[in-house]
Scaffold this motif. Structure first.
Motif, short mmCIF file in Angstrom:
data_model
loop_
_atom_site.label_atom_id
_atom_site.label_comp_id
_atom_site.label_asym_id
_atom_site.label_seq_id
_atom_site.Cartn_x
_atom_site.Cartn_y
_atom_site.Cartn_z
N LEU A 108 -2.84 6.00 -2.23
CA LEU A 108 -2.72 5.75 -3.68
C LEU A 108 -3.31 4.41 -4.07
N GLY A 109 -3.26 3.44 -3.14
CA GLY A 109 -3.80 2.12 -3.43
C GLY A 109 -2.78 1.03 -3.15
N SER A 110 -3.19 -0.20 -3.41
CA SER A 110 -2.31 -1.35 -3.29
C SER A 110 -1.65 -1.56 -4.65
N ILE A 111 -0.34 -1.32 -4.68
CA ILE A 111 0.38 -1.17 -5.95
C ILE A 111 1.60 -2.09 -5.96
N ALA A 112 1.93 -2.63 -7.13
CA ALA A 112 2.97 -3.65 -7.25
C ALA A 112 4.37 -3.11 -6.99
N SER A 113 4.65 -1.88 -7.40
CA SER A 113 6.02 -1.37 -7.29
C SER A 113 6.00 0.11 -6.99
N GLU A 132 0.85 -1.18 0.00
CA GLU A 132 0.00 0.00 0.00
C GLU A 132 0.89 1.24 0.00
N PHE A 133 0.55 2.18 -0.86
CA PHE A 133 1.36 3.38 -1.00
C PHE A 133 0.53 4.63 -0.70
N LEU A 170 13.83 6.36 2.18
CA LEU A 170 13.91 5.31 3.19
C LEU A 170 13.20 4.04 2.72
N CYS A 171 11.91 4.18 2.36
CA CYS A 171 11.11 2.99 2.05
C CYS A 171 11.03 2.71 0.55
N SER A 172 11.32 3.68 -0.27
CA SER A 172 11.19 3.51 -1.72
C SER A 172 12.45 4.00 -2.41
N VAL A 173 13.58 3.53 -1.89
CA VAL A 173 14.89 4.06 -2.33
C VAL A 173 15.12 3.83 -3.82
N ALA A 174 14.55 2.74 -4.36
CA ALA A 174 14.71 2.44 -5.78
C ALA A 174 14.04 3.50 -6.65
N CYS A 175 13.07 4.21 -6.08
CA CYS A 175 12.33 5.22 -6.82
C CYS A 175 12.68 6.62 -6.37
N HIS A 207 5.36 7.11 -0.11
CA HIS A 207 5.78 6.16 0.92
C HIS A 207 5.00 4.86 0.83
N ARG A 208 5.62 3.79 1.30
CA ARG A 208 4.89 2.56 1.58
C ARG A 208 4.20 2.70 2.94
#
Ligand code: ZN
Length: 68
Positions: free
Chosen positions: A35-40, A3-4, A60-65, A19-20
């Motif tokens: 935002l919803g339950s999202i895959a990435s 969930e984001f 912190l939680c979405s460092v890849a993005c 954020h997650r």
């Protein structure tokens, strides 16, 4: 899936942070938009960009993005 949320208030540089739900620095519920339950995180950032012009993944939680 995760969930984001996106922060309603922008950072000093204008970014709205995505954020997650399990992020340790996720703001209180009234300061974020679901935002919803999202895959990435990349899909979550894309969805957030439909709401706010300038968005960025949490470092912190979405460092890849996260882009500095
Ligand atoms: Zn976060």
């Amino acid at each position: 899936m995760a969930e984001f949320f996106v922060e309603i208030n922008a950072q000093g540089n204008g970014d709205h942070i995505v954020h997650r739900s399990d992020c340790s620095i996720l703001p209180s519920k009234d300061a974020v938009r679901y935002l919803g339950s999202i895959a990435s995180c990349s899909s979550a950032v894309k969805k957030a960009s439909e709401i706010f012009k300038q968005v960025n993944g949490c470092s912190l939680c979405s460092v890849a993005c996260h882009s500095a």
